[in-house]
Design an enzyme around this catalytic site. Structure first.
Site, PDB file in Angstrom:
ATOM      1  N   ASP A 282      -2.630  -8.548   5.710  1.00  0.00           N
ATOM      2  CA  ASP A 282      -2.096  -8.755   7.060  1.00  0.00           C
ATOM      3  C   ASP A 282      -2.271  -7.473   7.874  1.00  0.00           C
ATOM      4  OD1 ASP A 282      -0.568  -9.996   9.158  1.00  0.00           O
ATOM      5  OD2 ASP A 282       1.111  -8.721   8.559  1.00  0.00           O
TER       6      ASP A 282
ATOM      7  N   ASP B 227      -3.094   3.368   1.223  1.00  0.00           N
ATOM      8  CA  ASP B 227      -2.934   4.455   2.207  1.00  0.00           C
ATOM      9  C   ASP B 227      -4.282   5.110   2.508  1.00  0.00           C
ATOM     10  OD1 ASP B 227      -2.873   5.378  -0.401  1.00  0.00           O
ATOM     11  OD2 ASP B 227      -1.183   6.752  -0.115  1.00  0.00           O
TER      12      ASP B 227
ATOM     13  N   LYS C  43      -1.811  -0.733  -4.422  1.00  0.00           N
ATOM     14  CA  LYS C  43      -0.977   0.477  -4.508  1.00  0.00           C
ATOM     15  C   LYS C  43      -0.603   0.648  -5.971  1.00  0.00           C
ATOM     16  CE  LYS C  43       1.404   3.848  -2.583  1.00  0.00           C
ATOM     17  NZ  LYS C  43       0.788   5.006  -1.896  1.00  0.00           N
TER      18      LYS C  43
ATOM     19  N   TYR D 284       5.622 -12.031   0.859  1.00  0.00           N
ATOM     20  CA  TYR D 284       5.910 -13.078   1.845  1.00  0.00           C
ATOM     21  C   TYR D 284       6.760 -14.195   1.247  1.00  0.00           C
ATOM     22  CZ  TYR D 284       2.943 -11.605   5.737  1.00  0.00           C
ATOM     23  OH  TYR D 284       2.410 -10.945   6.810  1.00  0.00           O
TER      24      TYR D 284
ATOM     25  N   ASP E 115      -5.385  -6.449  11.115  1.00  0.00           N
ATOM     26  CA  ASP E 115      -5.102  -6.033  12.496  1.00  0.00           C
ATOM     27  C   ASP E 115      -5.783  -4.698  12.785  1.00  0.00           C
ATOM     28  OD1 ASP E 115      -3.452  -8.243  12.768  1.00  0.00           O
ATOM     29  OD2 ASP E 115      -1.863  -7.142  13.778  1.00  0.00           O
TER      30      ASP E 115
HETATM   31  C1  IPM Z   1      -1.061 -13.389  10.647  1.00  0.00           C
HETATM   32  C2  IPM Z   1       0.283 -13.290  11.307  1.00  0.00           C
HETATM   33  C3  IPM Z   1       1.323 -13.988  10.450  1.00  0.00           C
HETATM   34  C4  IPM Z   1       1.351 -13.308   9.097  1.00  0.00           C
HETATM   35  C5  IPM Z   1       2.730 -14.037  11.059  1.00  0.00           C
HETATM   36  C6  IPM Z   1       2.718 -14.623  12.444  1.00  0.00           C
HETATM   37  C7  IPM Z   1       3.708 -14.765  10.177  1.00  0.00           C
HETATM   38  O1  IPM Z   1       0.622 -11.976  11.553  1.00  0.00           O
HETATM   39  O2  IPM Z   1      -1.528 -14.509  10.408  1.00  0.00           O
HETATM   40  O3  IPM Z   1      -1.671 -12.362  10.369  1.00  0.00           O
HETATM   41  O4  IPM Z   1       2.034 -12.288   8.914  1.00  0.00           O
HETATM   42  O5  IPM Z   1       0.673 -13.784   8.191  1.00  0.00           O
HETATM   43 MN    MN Z   2      -0.934 -10.547  11.067  1.00  0.00          MN
END
Ligand code: IPM
Ligand code: MN
Length: 348
Positions: A234, A210, A178, A124, A238
């Site tokens: 990240d 993975d 990884k 990042y 999700d």
């Molecule tokens: C999160 C989001 C952010 C990230 C984006 C919006 C920059 O996806 O907080 O998980 O990638 O950290």
């Molecule tokens: Mn995210």
């Protein structure tokens, strides 16, 4: 007096943040004096101040007890040279928020583990990064590049925090990397191995990213604390949000070495449903649950809010995104959900 900075951000940010504010205002019934300060981050800040995070907001952040953030981004700024997301990256970096804790917890399914995501380094922020032009095969060619890089200090502070949090949990840490390919992961493993010698009663396990994605679906009950890099954290957070319901349900807390904490849901700004009063406010409400626990040190209020949220769900009410999990439930709006939670938070 507790000073809370509210940064609703873009898209569904303001409407979900409003639900959290209802609860915060109700804290007056539990003896708290709270001062709310409102400001801008992301696209709305670009529109107003031409920057996704103004110096003024950073200054306020440095003198505040807690920050509550909605979400940033939207179609409107897709072609903008400055992106709303840069505001998020900037606030994380400027405040040294190096660890992001994302609890994957669902009382209905007996799921309870934490993802600890590194938040100040890795790909990042790694330099060099950019888009440049170079002659390749005699043709001027654009290329884009980023750098996945971690130094020893960044790894040590995150791992130490993870081990310390583990002492109050099941004493089980899984580090996801990884290391079969990436040098940053190889160093990460080496340091993990070294630090773990000081925590002999904590079991440590390594997984490649993975394979970890499979284990997280098949054997998610065996995890307790997961620690991983910025980008892997990240992605898997999700993925794991689906274990508990929907992405709209995942809260997070970002912390530094001082007392500043930032609370925000993990989801994006969902511009497609913004302003329709249908967004799921659970992510930000659960972020507030964490605020009660971590910042106010009030486990009673934290539990009270947590169970108020799940009570609404178990009584058969949910927002539209959760309909597929709760077939017989009545679909209610963002505001109705917030009002119901607030009602149980005060009167139950
Ligand atoms: C999160 C989001 C952010 C990230 C984006 C919006 C920059 O996806 O907080 O998980 O990638 O950290
Ligand atoms: Mn995210």
């Amino acid at each position: 007096m507790i000073n809370i900075l509210i940064l609703p951000g873009d898209g569904i940010g303001p409407e979900i943040t409003n639900q959290a504010i209802k609860i915060i205002k109700s804290c007056i019934f539990y003896g708290y004096k709270i001062n709310l300060i409102y400001n801008y981050i992301g696209g709305v800040s670009i529109d107003k101040f031409k920057t996704p995070l103004s110096e003024n907001v950073i200054k306020i952040c440095l003198n505040i007890d807690v920050i509550l953030l909605g979400c940033v981004g939207g179609y409107k700024w897709i072609n903008s040279p400055i992106k709303p997301e840069e505001g998020l990256l900037k606030i994380r970096k400027k405040l040294n928020l190096f660890a992001n804790i994302r609890p994957i917890k669902c009382p209905f399914k007996n799921i309870d583990f934490l993802i600890i995501r590194e938040l100040n380094g890795g790909i990042y922020y790694g330099k060099p990064k950019g888009i440049s032009k170079q002659i390749i095969n005699n043709i001027p060619t654009w290329y884009g590049y980023d750098t996945e890089i971690y130094n020893e200090q960044e790894i040590i502070r995150l791992l130490k925090l993870s081990f310390n949090l583990s002492l109050n949990r099941k004493k089980k840490i899984t580090s996801i990397d990884k290391a079969n390919v990436l040098y940053s992961s190889k160093l990460w493993r080496k340091i993990l191995n070294y630090i773990s010698k000081n925590y002999k009663n904590i079991s440590v396990n390594n997984l490649y990213i993975d394979y970890a994605t499979i284990e997280l679906i098949k054997n998610y009950k065996k995890f307790d604390i997961i620690v991983t890099s910025n980008i892997f954290g990240d992605i898997i957070s999700d993925q794991c949000s689906l274990l508990t319901g929907s992405l709209g349900m995942l809260p997070s807390i970002s912390i530094n070495n001082k007392s500043i904490c930032l609370f925000e849901p993990c989801h994006g700004s969902a511009p497609d449903i913004a302003g329709k009063d249908i967004a799921n406010p659970i992510g930000i409400l659960l972020s507030l649950v964490m605020m009660f626990e971590y910042t106010l040190n009030n486990k009673i209020l934290s539990n009270k809010l947590f169970y108020s949220i799940y009570k609404i769900l178990s009584y058969g009410f949910c927002t539209i995104d959760m309909k597929k999990y709760f077939f017989n439930s009545k679909i209610i709006s963002t505001n109705e959900f917030g009002d119901l939670v607030n009602y149980y938070f005060i009167y139950d």
